[in-house]
Design a protein around this motif. Structure first.
Motif, short mmCIF file in Angstrom:
data_model
loop_
_atom_site.label_atom_id
_atom_site.label_comp_id
_atom_site.label_asym_id
_atom_site.label_seq_id
_atom_site.Cartn_x
_atom_site.Cartn_y
_atom_site.Cartn_z
N LEU A 16 -1.47 7.35 -0.44
CA LEU A 16 -2.66 7.12 -1.26
C LEU A 16 -2.96 8.33 -2.13
N PHE B 58 -6.32 -0.66 -7.47
CA PHE B 58 -5.47 -1.48 -6.61
C PHE B 58 -5.28 -2.83 -7.27
N LEU C 263 -4.32 -5.55 2.42
CA LEU C 263 -5.06 -4.65 3.29
C LEU C 263 -6.08 -5.40 4.14
N VAL D 202 -2.49 -5.78 -3.33
CA VAL D 202 -2.75 -4.69 -2.39
C VAL D 202 -4.07 -4.91 -1.67
N PHE E 87 0.83 -1.21 0.00
CA PHE E 87 0.00 0.00 0.00
C PHE E 87 0.87 1.25 0.00
#
Length: 236
Positions: free
Chosen positions: A93, A43, A51, A47, A12
């Motif tokens: 992000l 994503f 997460l 990823v 991430f």
């Protein structure tokens, strides 16, 4: 390192760097002009899975089930949710999202140019990152997303901005769950609702505040729907 702080996985935090290295560049697409934008494969599967695993295993995160409340003031909401405020993770992000939204594809494209114009003055994301898990029977009734004021940095008296777009990133999708679409209800007579059933890793941006379309999270009939939520911030 702060005690009991949720640690975002390396896949991430490395999103901005990996975007520059990768040959494949996700591209945004307008679904409804000035209202709804999607980005397929925002994503990667890695990823998304990292997460979900990080949330499930972290002692710093507690997924709480939102009680089912029905009233005139609140939409019926029944799902699992948690949140963490993390400026470093938000910077990663945001840097990645900026690169995707403002990427120069090397050819003329009116839709991409319009998207760039929309987001060129955005300055950050809401640092409160929220994770939603919808299991069988979970849903979120028709509602509007409000615009909020949020801090832009971690300090005692931080500058602040106002959110204008909701950012949803679907960590599961496709046939991983049945039902669970994000349904938009246009404010025009005769226009049918738009049901978006996401693919895994898809991002969805939709305008909120005064310009928000009424929308809902359709009931999940099977499987699990995971969503990462933030908001795009502009100057107040």
């Amino acid at each position: 390192m702060k005690a009991n702080k949720f640690e975002f996985p390396n896949s991430f935090t490395a999103l901005p760097i990996n975007f520059q290295k990768s040959f494949y560049k996700p591209q945004p697409e307008t679904i409804v002009d000035d209202q709804i934008i999607t980005i397929e494969n925002f994503f990667s599967e890695e990823v998304c899975n990292d997460l979900i695993k990080a949330v499930e295993k972290s002692p710093a995160i507690n997924l709480e089930t939102t009680p089912l409340i029905k009233s005139r003031e609140y939409a019926a909401r029944f799902n699992d949710r948690c949140s963490t405020t993390d400026f470093d993770a938000t910077k990663s992000l945001w840097s990645y999202l900026q690169q995707v939204l403002l990427n120069d594809v090397g050819y003329e494209d009116e839709d991409l140019d319009s998207i760039k114009e929309t987001f060129k003055n955005a300055i950050f994301l809401n640092p409160q990152l929220r994770m939603y898990r919808y299991r069988k029977g979970h849903h979120f009734g028709k509602h509007y997303d409000e615009s909020v004021v949020c801090p832009l940095e971690e300090s005692s008296n931080p500058p602040k901005g106002r959110t204008k777009w909701t950012l949803l990133i679907y960590l599961t999708g496709g046939d991983e769950f049945v039902g669970g679409g994000t349904i938009f209800h246009p404010d025009y007579r005769g226009v049918k609702p738009l049901n978006i059933h996401p693919t895994k890793g898809m991002a969805l941006l939709h305008k909120h505040g005064d310009d928000c379309l009424k929308h809902e999270a359709e009931i999940v009939h099977k499987g699990e729907k995971w969503v990462l939520r933030s908001d795009v911030v502009y100057k107040k």
